[in-house]
Every structure is written in structure tokens, then in C-alpha cells.
Write a protein that holds these residues in place. Structure first.
Motif, PDB file in Angstrom:
ATOM      1  N   GLN A   1       0.844  -1.193   0.000  1.00  0.00           N
ATOM      2  CA  GLN A   1       0.000   0.000   0.000  1.00  0.00           C
ATOM      3  C   GLN A   1       0.879   1.242   0.000  1.00  0.00           C
ATOM      4  O   GLN A   1       1.979   1.234   0.553  1.00  0.00           O
ATOM      5  CB  GLN A   1      -0.903   0.035   1.242  1.00  0.00           C
ATOM      6  CG  GLN A   1      -1.915  -1.086   1.332  1.00  0.00           C
ATOM      7  CD  GLN A   1      -2.757  -0.994   2.599  1.00  0.00           C
ATOM      8  OE1 GLN A   1      -2.902   0.075   3.189  1.00  0.00           O
ATOM      9  NE2 GLN A   1      -3.306  -2.125   3.027  1.00  0.00           N
ATOM     10  N   LEU A   2       0.371   2.305  -0.602  1.00  0.00           N
ATOM     11  CA  LEU A   2       1.108   3.572  -0.618  1.00  0.00           C
ATOM     12  C   LEU A   2       0.119   4.735  -0.617  1.00  0.00           C
ATOM     13  O   LEU A   2      -0.769   4.800  -1.462  1.00  0.00           O
ATOM     14  CB  LEU A   2       2.001   3.655  -1.858  1.00  0.00           C
ATOM     15  CG  LEU A   2       2.780   4.971  -2.042  1.00  0.00           C
ATOM     16  CD1 LEU A   2       3.764   5.178  -0.897  1.00  0.00           C
ATOM     17  CD2 LEU A   2       3.514   4.970  -3.383  1.00  0.00           C
ATOM     18  N   THR A   3       0.310   5.630   0.335  1.00  0.00           N
ATOM     19  CA  THR A   3      -0.444   6.878   0.379  1.00  0.00           C
ATOM     20  C   THR A   3       0.519   8.026   0.082  1.00  0.00           C
ATOM     21  O   THR A   3       1.565   8.144   0.728  1.00  0.00           O
ATOM     22  CB  THR A   3      -1.099   7.087   1.750  1.00  0.00           C
ATOM     23  OG1 THR A   3      -2.022   6.015   1.998  1.00  0.00           O
ATOM     24  CG2 THR A   3      -1.858   8.412   1.795  1.00  0.00           C
ATOM     25  N   ILE A   4       0.175   8.830  -0.912  1.00  0.00           N
ATOM     26  CA  ILE A   4       1.040   9.916  -1.388  1.00  0.00           C
ATOM     27  C   ILE A   4       0.352  11.243  -1.088  1.00  0.00           C
ATOM     28  O   ILE A   4      -0.779  11.470  -1.526  1.00  0.00           O
ATOM     29  CB  ILE A   4       1.296   9.783  -2.909  1.00  0.00           C
ATOM     30  CG1 ILE A   4       1.881   8.413  -3.245  1.00  0.00           C
ATOM     31  CG2 ILE A   4       2.208  10.896  -3.399  1.00  0.00           C
ATOM     32  CD1 ILE A   4       1.941   8.118  -4.740  1.00  0.00           C
ATOM     33  N   THR A   5       1.032  12.106  -0.367  1.00  0.00           N
ATOM     34  CA  THR A   5       0.443  13.390   0.021  1.00  0.00           C
ATOM     35  C   THR A   5       1.335  14.538  -0.424  1.00  0.00           C
ATOM     36  O   THR A   5       2.505  14.615  -0.037  1.00  0.00           O
ATOM     37  CB  THR A   5       0.240  13.456   1.552  1.00  0.00           C
ATOM     38  OG1 THR A   5      -0.523  12.318   1.977  1.00  0.00           O
ATOM     39  CG2 THR A   5      -0.506  14.721   1.944  1.00  0.00           C
ATOM     40  N   GLN A   6       0.785  15.405  -1.257  1.00  0.00           N
ATOM     41  CA  GLN A   6       1.425  16.645  -1.695  1.00  0.00           C
ATOM     42  C   GLN A   6       2.702  16.403  -2.505  1.00  0.00           C
ATOM     43  O   GLN A   6       3.724  17.050  -2.320  1.00  0.00           O
ATOM     44  CB  GLN A   6       1.701  17.573  -0.495  1.00  0.00           C
ATOM     45  CG  GLN A   6       0.412  18.058   0.144  1.00  0.00           C
ATOM     46  CD  GLN A   6       0.570  18.719   1.497  1.00  0.00           C
ATOM     47  OE1 GLN A   6      -0.412  19.012   2.161  1.00  0.00           O
ATOM     48  NE2 GLN A   6       1.793  18.972   1.927  1.00  0.00           N
ATOM     49  N   VAL A   7       2.621  15.440  -3.422  1.00  0.00           N
ATOM     50  CA  VAL A   7       3.693  15.178  -4.373  1.00  0.00           C
ATOM     51  C   VAL A   7       3.254  15.676  -5.749  1.00  0.00           C
ATOM     52  O   VAL A   7       2.241  15.212  -6.298  1.00  0.00           O
ATOM     53  CB  VAL A   7       4.044  13.679  -4.441  1.00  0.00           C
ATOM     54  CG1 VAL A   7       4.971  13.391  -5.627  1.00  0.00           C
ATOM     55  CG2 VAL A   7       4.705  13.224  -3.148  1.00  0.00           C
ATOM     56  N   ARG A   8       3.944  16.665  -6.269  1.00  0.00           N
ATOM     57  CA  ARG A   8       3.702  17.245  -7.597  1.00  0.00           C
ATOM     58  C   ARG A   8       2.202  17.510  -7.803  1.00  0.00           C
ATOM     59  O   ARG A   8       1.565  18.138  -6.956  1.00  0.00           O
ATOM     60  CB  ARG A   8       4.320  16.362  -8.673  1.00  0.00           C
ATOM     61  CG  ARG A   8       5.870  16.264  -8.535  1.00  0.00           C
ATOM     62  CD  ARG A   8       6.484  15.662  -9.756  1.00  0.00           C
ATOM     63  NE  ARG A   8       7.924  15.440  -9.600  1.00  0.00           N
ATOM     64  CZ  ARG A   8       8.869  16.303 -10.004  1.00  0.00           C
ATOM     65  NH1 ARG A   8       8.528  17.428 -10.587  1.00  0.00           N
ATOM     66  NH2 ARG A   8      10.152  16.006  -9.833  1.00  0.00           N
ATOM     67  N   ASN A   9       1.654  16.990  -8.925  1.00  0.00           N
ATOM     68  CA  ASN A   9       0.246  17.286  -9.219  1.00  0.00           C
ATOM     69  C   ASN A   9      -0.703  16.178  -8.771  1.00  0.00           C
ATOM     70  O   ASN A   9      -1.905  16.212  -9.069  1.00  0.00           O
ATOM     71  CB  ASN A   9       0.056  17.511 -10.726  1.00  0.00           C
ATOM     72  CG  ASN A   9       0.233  16.231 -11.533  1.00  0.00           C
ATOM     73  OD1 ASN A   9       1.001  15.352 -11.159  1.00  0.00           O
ATOM     74  ND2 ASN A   9      -0.470  16.131 -12.660  1.00  0.00           N
TER      75      ASN A   9
END
Length: 375
Positions: free
Chosen positions: A5-13
Motif C-alpha cells: 500500500q502507498l499513500t502519497i500526500t502533496q507530491v507534484r500534481n
């Protein structure tokens, strides 16, 4: 190694996606500049602490925000972990593994080995030796973790020696460090050479698949030339006055390089076309993957960015055939604009996930929904 699992916050667009992955094959498709590569960039940061697309970490952070955060659930050496990574615009970085702080990037590298093949990698032959040396040492580290400690000791002694050289110290003061430096340098070189010996047969075989009958092999330049076989200690004695004049040690592991040679003598970077160079780097990256699978403690996550951008259709198909034959424990992430070239791979793999990416929004797509997005 795999990322579940991966949660991505505030990376590029990217619009802060939270994603569940297949342990085998994950494909991200959609128009250019949609955010596909940013997902792979996030995965790469998990294992390296830095981007493969830029040296400026501020470029990774979404505009008008102060930081970015990654949170992942990973399985490493059959043990489940929770990994968090946060970087501020001022460069401050916080890494937590199972809620405990991590202070060394080598911990990330050991936990989450990540191998990538992307357009940024295709200039490896014509870049300076630093890029090739970094790729070499990545492979050596993941096959033999002990190289890191030896490498660090060697560089610490080199720093001491170079400081004395800058101070114009006499040979008796500088040579105090030479015995340790020689011994440690030889240990690093032996580990590097052992890695090259492992990768060369696989690399040559893959080169023949991609490039025909060209005889291409990897040759390790240790960081010094010893034409008369006098040994590194004698080289340091001979070069001392020039080292002192320059203010640094000319011959060291920091000068090592990987030479890609045709027929044992000709530099591949000088003789191969741009297209052939791309194929050679593809073969090299796949060979590194195979060495990790065979000799490493765990298989790395393999990232393939923008498969349609650099390889023609025939070589794309060759690459996809190789990916289809990967072992069951190999997790793969691929980005592409169109799914059509990947359909043979998709049909071959039962355990896969498809994600459509557009304007930073990531949506999981079922196989029977593909035609809607490809229309």
C-alpha cells in the motif's frame, strides 16, 4: 521486497492518492503529464530517499505546500513494515519505520531495494563516471551489504589524507594513512569486481538479445592505473608530490568507473548509436535485476517508466516478454500512455492491477473496463 500500500500526500500534481498494489504487476496509464511518473518517483524515494527525476527536492512538493509525505506498507524479507517519509521545503527529513525514527538512508536502501529503468537512465554511457559508479555501488550494496562499512571507512581515511595534502604536509605524515587506505581500497575493489563477475554473463546474454551478435562486456576501472603492476602503495609513493600539488589523492575508489567495452577494447559509448545505447542500458538494468534475484537477500521492486517513449515496437515486445517471465516474487510497476502494446503482458499475468491517471487523479480500473479508457 514488495510494496502493498502507498499513500502519497502533496507530491507534484497528484491528488493525494491512497493505493493498494498487486504483488506482481501494476500498470499506470493515461496522457502525458498526468502524474504517472510521480507515482514511480514516490516509490523510488521510499528506497533511496531522493528522486530520480530531480536533485531539487522542492520540485517534488506540490506547489504552495510546505512538505510532502509518503506512507507505505511494505513486505521486506517476509516481514511486514510500516514506513513513513516526510520532507520539508527547507530540506528537513523525517523517516519512521514502524513508528521508530530512522537516521540513515542506508536503512531505507536495505529495507526497500528499488531498481528503475526510465528515460533519465539512458544517458548512463555518456554521463561522467559518477553516475555509473553510483549504479555499480547500488548493485554491490544489495548483493553484499558489508561493502557499505568498508566504503565509509575508506572515504573517511581519504578525507584525512586529502586534508594533509591540502596542508602541504610531508610524505611521512601522509603515508601514515596509506597502509589502511590501500587495504580498504582493495577490499572495496574486490567486492566491486565480484559483482561485475556475476553480472557480466547475464549482461552479455541480454545484449545479444537486444543488440544482436555484438560482444559487449563490463570492465571495472578501480580508480587507478597500474600499468607496471607495482601496487597501490607504490602508486601513492610515486604520485605523492603531484597529489600534494593538486591537494587531493588522484588514485582512489572515488575515481572508479564501469567501462562498457565492445570486443574488449572499444568504448560502447563511442561506437553505438543513440538507439543502441538505450538498448545496452536496458540490458544492463535487467542484468542488475537478475543478479539481485539470484544473489541478493531480496528481489528489488522494478520500476519501468514510460515504456513507449524510448524503445521501438520490436524491442518493447522483447522487454515485455522478459518481464512476463519474471519470478513470482518480482513486483513490477510500469507507466505508459497507451495500454495496447502491453496487452500481451496483461493477458499473461493473472495477478495485476491497472490504474488510470489523469490530472493527478488515480483510479483503479478493472480489465473489462480498459476499452472505455482506450476509446
Amino acid at each position: 521486497m514488495r510494496v502493498n500500500q502507498l499513500t502519497i500526500t502533496q507530491v507534484r500534481n497528484l491528488q493525494n492518492p491512497s493505493l493498494n498494489f498487486s504483488p506482481r504487476l501494476n500498470i499506470f496509464f493515461g496522457p502525458n503529464a498526468a502524474g504517472k511518473s510521480s507515482i514511480l518517483e514516490s516509490l523510488y524515494i521510499l528506497g533511496n530517499g531522493r528522486s530520480f527525476r530531480t536533485t531539487k527536492h522542492n520540485n517534488v512538493i506540490t506547489e504552495n505546500n510546505h512538505d510532502f509525505t509518503l506512507f507505505a506498507k511494505v513486505e521486506s524479507s517476509d516481514i511486514n513494515h510500516q514506513l513513513g517519509f516526510n520532507r520539508q521545503r527547507n530540506g528537513d527529513t523525517t523517516i519512521k519505520l514502524n513508528s521508530e525514527p530512522v537516521n540513515r538512508l542506508s536503512t531505507l536502501a536495505k529495507l526497500c531495494p528499488v531498481q528503475i529503468l526510465s528515460p533519465e537512465q539512458y544517458d548512463l554511457l555518456v554521463k561522467g563516471p559518477g553516475a555509473r559508479r553510483k549504479q555499480l555501488d547500488w548493485g554491490v550494496f544489495h548483493v553484499e551489504h558489508s561493502v557499505l562499512e568498508v566504503w565509509q571507512k575508506t572515504n573517511k581515511i581519504l578525507q584525512h589524507r586529502n586534508k594533509l595534502l591540502k596542508q602541504k604536509s610531508g610524505y611521512s605524515d601522509v603515508s601514515v594513512w596509506d597502509n589502511q587506505l590501500v587495504s580498504l581500497s582493495e577490499q572495496v575493489t574486490q567486492l566491486r569486481q565480484a559483482y561485475c563477475d556475476k553480472i557480466n554473463p547475464l549482461f552479455s546474454q541480454l545484449c545479444q538479445q537486444f543488440l544482436g551478435q555484438l560482444d559487449i562486456k563490463i570492465n571495472l576501472f578501480p580508480g587507478w592505473t597500474d600499468k607496471h603492476s607495482i601496487g597501490l602503495s607504490a602508486i601513492y609513493r610515486e604520485q605523492f608530490e603531484k597529489d600534494k600539488k593538486l591537494g587531493f589523492t588522484q588514485s582512489s575508489i572515488q575515481k572508479a568507473d564501469l567501462k562498457f567495452l565492445i570486443d574488449g577494447t572499444k568504448s560502447a559509448g563511442d561506437y553505438l548509436s543513440r538507439g543502441q545505447q538505450k538498448l545496452l542500458i536496458t540490458a544492463f538494468k535487467l542484468a542488475q535485476l537478475k543478479v539481485m534475484q539470484a544473489y541478493g537477500q531480496q528481489a528489488p521492486v522494478f520500476l519501468l517508466d514510460d515504456i513507449g517513449a524510448e524503445l521501438d515496437e520490436r524491442h518493447q515486445n522483447q522487454l515485455l516478454d522478459l518481464l512476463a517471465s519474471q519470478p513470482n516474487n518480482q513486483q513490477i510497476f510500469i507507466t505508459c500512455v497507451h495500454l495496447e502494446p502491453l496487452k500481451p503482458l496483461i493477458s499473461h499475468c493473472d495477478d495485476l492491477k491497472l490504474f488510470h491517471v489523469e490530472h493527478g487523479v488515480v483510479k483503479e480500473v478493472a480489465k473489462d473496463e480498459i476499452e472505455v479508457y482506450e476509446a
